[in-house]
Design an enzyme around this catalytic site. Structure first.
Site, short mmCIF file in Angstrom:
data_model
loop_
_atom_site.label_atom_id
_atom_site.label_comp_id
_atom_site.label_asym_id
_atom_site.label_seq_id
_atom_site.Cartn_x
_atom_site.Cartn_y
_atom_site.Cartn_z
N SER A 103 0.85 -1.21 0.00
CA SER A 103 0.00 0.00 0.00
C SER A 103 0.88 1.25 0.00
CB SER A 103 -0.89 0.00 1.24
OG SER A 103 -0.08 0.21 2.40
N ASP A 144 -1.29 -1.79 -3.95
CA ASP A 144 -2.64 -1.84 -3.39
C ASP A 144 -3.17 -0.41 -3.23
OD1 ASP A 144 -4.86 -3.04 -2.20
OD2 ASP A 144 -3.99 -2.95 -0.18
N GLU A 197 -11.49 -0.01 -9.60
CA GLU A 197 -12.53 -0.25 -8.58
C GLU A 197 -13.77 0.59 -8.85
OE1 GLU A 197 -11.31 -0.16 -4.47
OE2 GLU A 197 -13.36 -0.29 -3.74
N SER A 241 -10.67 -9.97 5.22
CA SER A 241 -10.19 -10.68 6.41
C SER A 241 -11.38 -11.26 7.16
CB SER A 241 -9.41 -9.73 7.32
OG SER A 241 -8.07 -9.62 6.86
N ASN A 268 -8.32 -10.03 -1.02
CA ASN A 268 -7.34 -9.24 -0.27
C ASN A 268 -7.43 -9.49 1.22
OD1 ASN A 268 -6.88 -8.09 -2.76
ND2 ASN A 268 -7.12 -5.98 -2.06
N ILE A 269 -6.29 -9.82 1.81
CA ILE A 269 -6.25 -10.11 3.24
C ILE A 269 -5.05 -9.41 3.87
CG2 ILE A 269 -5.99 -11.96 4.96
CD1 ILE A 269 -7.30 -13.86 2.82
P1 13P Z 1 -8.72 -6.44 5.30
O1 13P Z 1 -8.64 -5.21 6.14
O2 13P Z 1 -10.05 -7.11 5.42
O3 13P Z 1 -7.61 -7.41 5.57
O4 13P Z 1 -8.61 -5.99 3.76
C1 13P Z 1 -7.37 -5.77 3.15
C2 13P Z 1 -7.50 -5.09 1.85
O5 13P Z 1 -8.55 -5.01 1.23
C3 13P Z 1 -6.27 -4.53 1.27
O6 13P Z 1 -6.52 -3.84 0.10
O1 G3H Z 2 -6.72 -1.75 2.28
C1 G3H Z 2 -5.88 -1.46 3.11
C2 G3H Z 2 -4.79 -2.40 3.48
O2 G3H Z 2 -5.15 -3.13 4.61
C3 G3H Z 2 -3.53 -1.64 3.68
O3 G3H Z 2 -3.58 -0.92 4.85
O4 G3H Z 2 -3.02 1.38 4.12
O5 G3H Z 2 -2.73 0.68 6.51
O6 G3H Z 2 -1.19 -0.17 4.74
P1 G3H Z 2 -2.58 0.34 5.08
ZN ZN Z 3 -8.38 -2.82 0.00
#
Ligand code: 13P
Ligand code: G3H
Ligand code: ZN
Length: 326
Positions: free
Chosen positions: A50, A83, A135, A227, A267-268
């Site tokens: 990310s 991401d 998206e 998740s 995505n997890i």
């Molecule tokens: P979670 O917060 O459910 O793990 O989702 C992660 C995600 O979508 C990252 O883009």
């Molecule tokens: O979708 C978000 C992901 O869980 C990444 O989280 O932006 O805190 O790195 P973050």
């Molecule tokens: Zn996401």
């Protein structure tokens, strides 16, 4: 093998009714835990970074960590994915800097602006062999600087997807069907409680997923916010000084169902964070005299590996699929 883009993975996942796990990486132990699990399970994998991860760990360190994983796991295909790319410049910097896939997240923009931005990224990416995720629809929760309150999220409109995909040329589409980011996916008021008092969340909107898939046959769909927030880790956090009341995720049975349909990427992130944090909290609580980071990061990495193995085998269905995705 070298890093790959997501094309072949998604073709195979769609055809054979499974999903590729896209796990967020922020440091060495997370990269190792995920890729060791994938290596043992012979599973293809997407390692995603990310904007926040790049700000935390630095682009170069993350790319080098992933390159190290590629070297250590030559038998499995690995995608390095951006991401929630917030703008063209971030996507360009990742494409120029070794990523094989990017997401441009224009989901908060008006439809036409989302199309224009996504198309610009696709043109740049495709010339360089990089695949692109777009998206439509917004998820509740927090990702980097964007916070979407529960109630302010919006489901994907199936009537928009053909135009979006055709005009942008994206390779996959993230949709909003009721998942959300983070460890608090549903407000307690949205849920019922079972006999043990555990919250049971409402079902995902499979009707929207089915309508989207009907409009885009053969096209890979992505689920963010997937998740499951394992209650054993929530308990571990709470019993060892943490405070995560009513943390709740998407039931794994619903993700299995989505993976068997058109969802090719799941995505997890939060589940891995929980496994790591729960393990470290427990370690500190039980062994307050210890201060060598290796001693607590080792079990944390081992538990990340275990949870990823479970996802690959029992949720995503991609264990054993590395060879067909090469
Ligand atoms: P979670 O917060 O459910 O793990 O989702 C992660 C995600 O979508 C990252 O883009
Ligand atoms: O979708 C978000 C992901 O869980 C990444 O989280 O932006 O805190 O790195 P973050
Ligand atoms: Zn996401």
């Amino acid at each position: 093998m070298a890093l790959v883009n997501s094309k072949k993975m998604f073709e195979q996942a769609y055809k054979n009714g499974y999903a590729i796990g896209a796990f967020n990486v922020n440091n060495m132990e997370i990269v190792q835990g995920i890729t060791e699990a994938c290596k043992e399970e012979n599973a293809p994998v997407i390692l995603q970074v990310s904007k926040g991860a790049r700000a935390y760990a630095n682009h170069t360190y993350l790319v080098k960590l992933v390159e190290a994983a590629v070297k250590e796991c030559p038998e499995i295909p690995i995608v390095l994915h951006l991401d929630h790319g917030p703008d063209f410049e971030t996507c360009k910097s990742c494409i120029d800097g070794g990523f094989t896939s990017v997401m441009i997240d224009g989901s908060h923009l008006p439809f036409e602006e989302n199309i224009a931005l996504t198309k610009k990224v696709v043109e740049y990416a495709h010339e360089r062999g990089v695949t692109v995720e777009g998206e439509l629809g917004t998820l509740a929760g927090i990702e980097d600087d964007v916070k979407v309150a529960h109630g302010a999220e919006s489901y994907t409109k199936p009537e928009e997807v053909i135009e979006f995909v055709t005009r942008t040329g994206v390779d996959s589409l993230a949709i909003a069907i009721g998942t959300s980011h983070g460890a608090y996916k549903f407000k307690p008021e949205q849920c019922t409680r079972n006999e043990e008092g555990i919250l049971v969340p409402p079902a995902l909107r499979f009707d929207i997923l089915e309508a989207v898939s009907k409009k885009l046959p053969g096209f890979p769909i992505v689920l963010h916010g997937s998740s499951s927030v394992p209650q054993e880790y929530v308990k571990m956090v709470n019993e060892n000084g943490g405070k995560m009341p009513d943390a709740i995720g998407v039931p794994e049975s619903q993700l299995r169902k989505a993976a068997a349909l058109s969802v090719c990427k799941i995505n997890i992130d939060s589940d891995l964070r929980l496994a790591m944090t729960g393990t470290i909290r427990k370690f500190f609580n039980e062994k307050p005299d210890k201060f060598d980071p290796r001693e607590y990061l080792k079990p944390a990495r081992a538990n990340i590996k275990e949870i990823v193995r479970h996802k690959l085998r029992d949720v995503l269905g991609c264990a054993g699929k590395a060879d067909e995705c090469k």
